[in-house]
Design an enzyme around this catalytic site. Structure first.
Site, PDB file in Angstrom:
ATOM      1  CG  ASP A  12     -58.620  74.707 107.079  1.00 44.59           C
ATOM      2  OD1 ASP A  12     -59.066  74.903 105.933  1.00 44.59           O
ATOM      3  OD2 ASP A  12     -59.108  73.877 107.872  1.00 44.59           O
ATOM      4  CG  ASP A  14     -65.167  74.307 106.717  1.00 39.97           C
ATOM      5  OD1 ASP A  14     -66.069  74.849 107.369  1.00 39.97           O
ATOM      6  OD2 ASP A  14     -65.078  74.392 105.475  1.00 39.97           O
TER       7      ASP A  14
END
Length: 227
Positions: A12, A14
């Site tokens: 991922d 953020d």
């Protein structure tokens, strides 16, 4: 058979590689303050980090995703994010992340980004952060029929890396990352230095939760699979 030295890792963005959640919440608050609608609780705003922006503003404005006000809020968020957050991208990289990625690449491990950002938004953040070159695939919202927590984005990333889903590990800081990983038949490693707590990540299917980037490197260095 995949070994720990070659197992692909799907990251991922953020809250996992970049410390952007606080900035994201601030920009969301800014956009909401410009609207005429009541401000939702800050905890509710923070819980939306990592989701597609249309879903975020649909929920926070209590409007259908296709509503013009939601579309305007998404556009305003992207404008403000580009102006105020992107220039600081380099300083937002979590300490230890560049070294972690470089080490994984030296081991021959294919790496991918799987994010709820659209492609343009992901690239405008990754490039100034100096991280783009580490990844063999960058898979973003809108590139598959369904976004997180459905498995589609993770499966597309595995396909683009040329590896089977069951060989892959997903690393993320949000509940939807863990649910996506499990739905795709992949290992799920949570990081609790982003948005979700360790308990929330474990409850969503994480088999391991790392509290720091250093601990994450240790987990990835010793585990070949978390299926």
């Amino acid at each position: 058979m995949t070994t720990q030295a070659t197992a692909p890792v799907l990251f991922d963005l953020d809250g996992t590689l970049l410390d952007t959640p606080r900035a994201i919440v601030s920009v969301i608050d800014w956009v909401l303050a410009e609207s005429s609608r009541p401000a939702p609780p800050r905890e509710q705003v923070r819980a939306t980090v990592g989701r597609p922006l249309v879903a975020v503003f649909g929920e926070l404005l209590n409007l259908p995703h296709e509503h013009a006000e939601v579309e305007a809020a998404v556009a305003r968020f992207r404008e403000l994010f580009r102006e105020t957050v992107v220039p600081e991208a380099k300083s937002m990289v979590f300490p230890g992340v560049p070294e972690l990625l470089e080490g994984l690449r030296r081991e021959g491990r294919p790496l991918a980004i799987v994010t709820s950002k659209i492609r343009a938004s992901a690239e405008e953040l990754l490039e100034p952060a100096g991280l783009t070159g580490h990844f063999g695939a960058i898979v973003c919202h809108g590139m598959a029929p369904r976004g997180k927590p459905h498995p589609d984005l993770a499966l597309l990333a595995a396909q683009r890396l040329g590896r089977a889903p069951e060989e892959c590990l997903v690393v993320g800081d949000a509940v939807d990352d863990m649910r996506m990983a499990r739905a795709a038949g992949m290992g799920a490693i949570g990081v609790s230095y982003g948005v979700a707590t360790a308990g929330q990540l474990l409850g969503a299917g994480a088999q391991v939760v790392s509290e720091t980037v250093l601990a994450l490197g240790g987990a990835l260095g010793t585990l070949r699979s978390l299926r």
